[in-house]
Write a protein that holds these residues in place. Structure first.
Motif, PDB file in Angstrom:
ATOM      1  N   PHE A  11      -7.307   3.802  20.386  1.00  0.00           N
ATOM      2  CA  PHE A  11      -6.533   2.955  19.499  1.00  0.00           C
ATOM      3  C   PHE A  11      -6.511   3.511  18.073  1.00  0.00           C
ATOM      4  N   SER A  12      -6.749   4.803  17.948  1.00  0.00           N
ATOM      5  CA  SER A  12      -6.845   5.401  16.612  1.00  0.00           C
ATOM      6  C   SER A  12      -5.517   5.370  15.873  1.00  0.00           C
ATOM      7  N   ASN A  13      -4.399   5.252  16.614  1.00  0.00           N
ATOM      8  CA  ASN A  13      -3.097   5.267  15.960  1.00  0.00           C
ATOM      9  C   ASN A  13      -2.613   3.865  15.599  1.00  0.00           C
ATOM     10  N   ILE A  14      -3.419   2.845  15.834  1.00  0.00           N
ATOM     11  CA  ILE A  14      -3.034   1.489  15.476  1.00  0.00           C
ATOM     12  C   ILE A  14      -3.101   1.328  13.962  1.00  0.00           C
ATOM     13  N   SER A  15      -2.077   0.728  13.383  1.00  0.00           N
ATOM     14  CA  SER A  15      -2.021   0.601  11.934  1.00  0.00           C
ATOM     15  C   SER A  15      -3.038  -0.418  11.432  1.00  0.00           C
ATOM     16  N   GLU A  16      -3.446  -0.237  10.186  1.00  0.00           N
ATOM     17  CA  GLU A  16      -4.362  -1.186   9.549  1.00  0.00           C
ATOM     18  C   GLU A  16      -3.708  -2.558   9.442  1.00  0.00           C
ATOM     19  N   GLU A  17      -2.396  -2.573   9.264  1.00  0.00           N
ATOM     20  CA  GLU A  17      -1.679  -3.839   9.165  1.00  0.00           C
ATOM     21  C   GLU A  17      -1.802  -4.640  10.466  1.00  0.00           C
ATOM     22  N   LYS A  18      -1.647  -3.944  11.601  1.00  0.00           N
ATOM     23  CA  LYS A  18      -1.751  -4.627  12.881  1.00  0.00           C
ATOM     24  C   LYS A  18      -3.187  -5.087  13.125  1.00  0.00           C
TER      25      LYS A  18
END
Length: 409
Positions: A33-40
């Motif tokens: 999940f390293s590509n999940i945005s901080e916003e999400k």
């Protein structure tokens, strides 16, 4: 999403306990999940990607297309005039509404008298509320006060495929002609009876209607009953998802063809972790009158009850209710066949007759208002009006919100 199962998990409709032990605790590194945005991550309230529950994993896998465009709430009100409740009369399963020259038209199942079930004299009594029905029509100028205009399609003569009941109609206008498709039953009506689908057409919404001499859709013929006793659960082989009944037909003109969506019931129907084993199918024709050929990809749902479909943008939307693991969802297929979940849609009224004039392409617009039916009792049902609206915020009494805009998720 990698597959349909993940789509199901993403909607929160299947618990992880169905697939893994609920007693095992695991530490999950966050690389996947390293590509999940901080916003999400902030939106979901996840601050530690190294310790993810099964629920958090599902949430992180939700596609961005799962938003609140199709989340809303419904209310239901009584109608005035001839469609108000009438003791001793069944009016149910309203069709979609036609709007023509400032007037609305609806078609529906109508019968008289109480339901006795299969314990009485099936040659004389009603075994279901939709037994011994004819299809009637009513009109309205405001959608509230309705005038019953009379019989549209009647049962056939004795010995014909529709001599027992014609019911659950849906209407379509195409190139200035009108088409009613509906369920049919031939006597005797017992628990192993296999119903079919008929069609009638007219140059006017008032009729007269010309009925097809033969059904346009039949159940699959590959199930095998066990024994001769009237027991619909006793089977040697269940057969296709629609080996027992084809219900709730609705024809949608789409891609220069005609897509007949329908509900299938299987011989030896089971009860699953989502309820009754009900699924939908589609049959496709070049002409409104057929011949209709069932899709090789049937069933096209693994859940549902009444058919409720409509065109949306470049594809077809389907409301899935009542039964199965994906019940209470709205789903979309840009090819009319391969449906995927778009949102949860709780509390939808039964047997919705959509007001297709409200289908402007705006999310939830199709649900602005339409018709439904209500069980006053098991014997008697009547038609009511529903209204729907999107829900984008949740507030307490007298709470003020800084802004009431569409949610980004």
């Amino acid at each position: 999403m990698k597959n349909q199962l993940k789509g199901l998990l993403a909607a929160g409709l299947l618990g992880a306990s169905l697939f893994s032990s609920c007693t095992t605790q695991t530490v999950t590194k966050g690389e996947e999940f390293s590509n999940i945005s901080e916003e999400k991550l902030d939106f979901l309230g996840i601050t530690d990607k190294n310790h993810l529950s099964a629920a958090s994993k599902r949430a992180l896998e939700w596609p961005d297309s799962l938003n609140n465009d199709w989340f809303g709430e419904f209310s239901v009100q009584d109608l005035k005039g001839d469609l108000a409740y009438e003791e001793g009369v069944v009016r149910r399963d309203p069709s979609a509404l036609l709007e023509i020259d400032g007037k609305y038209f609806v078609y529906y199942s109508k019968s008289i008298g109480k339901t006795d079930g299969f314990g009485g004299n099936i040659d004389k009594d009603k075994v279901f509320p939709w037994d011994r029905c004819d299809i009637w029509m009513a009109s309205s100028t405001d959608g509230w006060t309705w005038k019953e205009e009379g019989l549209a399609v009647s049962r056939g003569e004795k010995g014909t495929y529709d001599d027992r009941s014609v019911f659950t109609p849906e209407v379509m206008e195409h190139n200035g002609k009108y088409y009613l498709c509906y369920q049919t039953i031939k006597s005797p009506y017992n628990v192993r009876t296999k119903n079919e689908v008929g069609i009638a057409w007219s140059d006017s919404p008032y009729g007269p209607w010309i009925k097809s001499a033969a059904p346009i859709l039949k159940p699959a013929n590959n199930g095998v009953w066990k024994g001769t006793e009237q027991d619909r659960f006793a089977v040697e082989k269940k057969g296709d998802f629609d080996s027992h009944k084809v219900h709730d037909p609705c024809i949608i003109p789409y891609n220069d063809k005609f897509y007949l969506y329908y509900k299938g019931e299987q011989m030896g129907e089971a009860v699953t972790f989502g309820g009754r084993q009900i699924r939908h199918g589609v049959a496709i024709a070049d002409n409104p009158l057929g011949p209709y050929v069932k899709s090789l990809y049937n069933p096209i749902s693994n859940s549902g009850h009444e058919i409720c479909v409509w065109k949306h943008k470049d594809g077809i939307m389907s409301l899935i209710t009542t039964d199965g693991p994906e019940k209470n969802t709205v789903q979309f297929a840009n090819d009319g066949v391969n449906f995927n979940i778009q949102a949860i849609i709780p509390g939808a009224p039964h047997a919705m007759g959509l007001n297709r004039s409200k289908n402007t392409g705006e999310p939830f617009g199709i649900f602005e208002w339409g018709l439904t039916h209500k069980y006053q009792s098991y014997n008697y049902q009547y038609i009511r009006r529903f209204a729907g609206k999107r829900k984008v915020v949740h507030t307490a009494k007298n709470e003020r919100t800084a802004k009431k805009t569409k949610s980004s998720r």
